[in-house]
Design an enzyme around this catalytic site. Structure first.
Site, PDB file in Angstrom:
ATOM      1  N   HIS A  17      40.381  51.266 -38.709  1.00  0.00           N
ATOM      2  CA  HIS A  17      39.483  51.020 -39.838  1.00  0.00           C
ATOM      3  C   HIS A  17      40.227  51.192 -41.162  1.00  0.00           C
ATOM      4  O   HIS A  17      40.043  50.411 -42.101  1.00  0.00           O
ATOM      5  CB  HIS A  17      38.305  52.022 -39.821  1.00  0.00           C
ATOM      6  N   LYS A  41      19.981  54.567 -33.603  1.00  0.00           N
ATOM      7  CA  LYS A  41      21.302  54.505 -32.983  1.00  0.00           C
ATOM      8  C   LYS A  41      21.922  55.893 -33.043  1.00  0.00           C
ATOM      9  O   LYS A  41      22.191  56.412 -34.130  1.00  0.00           O
ATOM     10  CB  LYS A  41      22.185  53.468 -33.706  1.00  0.00           C
ATOM     11  N   ARG A  92      39.724  42.867 -33.184  1.00  0.00           N
ATOM     12  CA  ARG A  92      40.939  43.188 -32.424  1.00  0.00           C
ATOM     13  C   ARG A  92      41.301  42.099 -31.428  1.00  0.00           C
ATOM     14  O   ARG A  92      42.383  42.093 -30.886  1.00  0.00           O
ATOM     15  CB  ARG A  92      40.726  44.516 -31.683  1.00  0.00           C
ATOM     16  N   SER A 130      36.654  53.641 -32.029  1.00  0.00           N
ATOM     17  CA  SER A 130      35.965  54.930 -32.206  1.00  0.00           C
ATOM     18  C   SER A 130      35.584  55.515 -30.850  1.00  0.00           C
ATOM     19  O   SER A 130      35.684  56.728 -30.638  1.00  0.00           O
ATOM     20  CB  SER A 130      34.693  54.741 -33.041  1.00  0.00           C
TER      21      SER A 130
HETATM   22  O1  PNS Z   1      30.683  49.541 -36.263  1.00  0.00           O
HETATM   23  P1  PNS Z   1      29.614  48.705 -35.652  1.00  0.00           P
HETATM   24  O2  PNS Z   1      28.659  49.566 -34.868  1.00  0.00           O
HETATM   25  O3  PNS Z   1      30.171  47.553 -34.855  1.00  0.00           O
HETATM   26  O4  PNS Z   1      28.793  48.064 -36.888  1.00  0.00           O
HETATM   27  C1  PNS Z   1      27.677  47.256 -36.648  1.00  0.00           C
HETATM   28  C2  PNS Z   1      26.889  47.025 -37.947  1.00  0.00           C
HETATM   29  C3  PNS Z   1      26.525  48.337 -38.601  1.00  0.00           C
HETATM   30  C4  PNS Z   1      27.706  46.197 -38.914  1.00  0.00           C
HETATM   31  C5  PNS Z   1      25.595  46.240 -37.538  1.00  0.00           C
HETATM   32  O5  PNS Z   1      24.965  46.908 -36.495  1.00  0.00           O
HETATM   33  C6  PNS Z   1      24.613  46.095 -38.692  1.00  0.00           C
HETATM   34  O6  PNS Z   1      24.845  45.342 -39.621  1.00  0.00           O
HETATM   35  N1  PNS Z   1      23.483  46.844 -38.633  1.00  0.00           N
HETATM   36  C7  PNS Z   1      22.458  46.812 -39.646  1.00  0.00           C
HETATM   37  C8  PNS Z   1      21.184  46.140 -39.136  1.00  0.00           C
HETATM   38  C9  PNS Z   1      21.323  44.625 -39.169  1.00  0.00           C
HETATM   39  O7  PNS Z   1      21.467  44.013 -40.204  1.00  0.00           O
HETATM   40  N2  PNS Z   1      21.274  44.033 -37.974  1.00  0.00           N
HETATM   41  C10 PNS Z   1      21.408  42.590 -37.802  1.00  0.00           C
HETATM   42  C11 PNS Z   1      22.875  42.182 -37.751  1.00  0.00           C
HETATM   43  S1  PNS Z   1      23.017  40.463 -37.539  1.00  0.00           S
END
Ligand code: PNS
Length: 163
Positions: A17, A41, A92, A130
């Protein structure tokens, strides 16, 4: 000035990151790391811990155009409110790609001005995630080459407490 938002769970923030963040800081005028706050979550690290890890890495690397804050709700809404030019994500490889492509398409449907910019992980960070940090740390393995130096001890201690 181009502003991007770098969203994620960051549970915890890894060297992968940090690599994406540093490269983005050289490309964009402003980079805001947006840490997901979602009561549904379950993250291992608390929101405050995840934010503190990112902020100390930003400080240690002198990333003067980067900041970190929490966000809740839809990312598309956050991008709009923040008046950001784009979402930044790191990938990745092919497994990440499918998920990112779907997310980028849905974010654009929710907010048509929402562009997604993807940076490829540097080769040395391709295996860093992570979830791997959490697993290795819980089992007492060395996470020294996986997370920023500023956070190593705290993360290792917290993960060991989970065993
Ligand atoms: O690190 P991650 O868990 O891969 O990040 C995922 C994240 C936080 C970017 C995604 O879950 C997100 O944007 N969540 C907010 C809710 C949302 O907008 N969901 C629809 C995504 S299309």
């Amino acid at each position: 000035m181009t502003k991007c938002v770098y969203p994620g769970s960051f549970d915890p923030f890894t060297l992968g990151h940090l690599d994406i963040l540093e490269r983005a800081c050289a490309l964009f005028g402003e980079v805001k790391v947006a840490v997901l706050h979602n009561s549904r979550k379950r993250c291992f690290f608390t929101l405050d811990e995840r934010l503190a890890f990112i902020r100390s890495a930003i400080e240690a690397r002198n990333l003067s155009n980067a900041s970190a804050e929490a966000f809740e709700g839809l990312l598309a809404d956050y991008i709009k409110i923040e008046r950001a030019d784009c979402v930044l994500r790191g990938i990745r490889g092919a497994i990440d790609y499918e998920y990112e492509a779907a997310m980028a398409a849905l974010n654009k449907r929710l907010y048509p001005k929402c562009e997604t910019v993807v940076l490829m992980a540097s080769p040395e960070h391709i295996a860093v995630s992570s979830s791997m940090v959490r697993e290795i740390g819980r089992l007492g393995g060395d996470i020294g080459s996986l997370v920023p130096e500023a956070n190593r001890e705290t993360i290792a201690e917290r993960l060991l407490q989970d065993e």
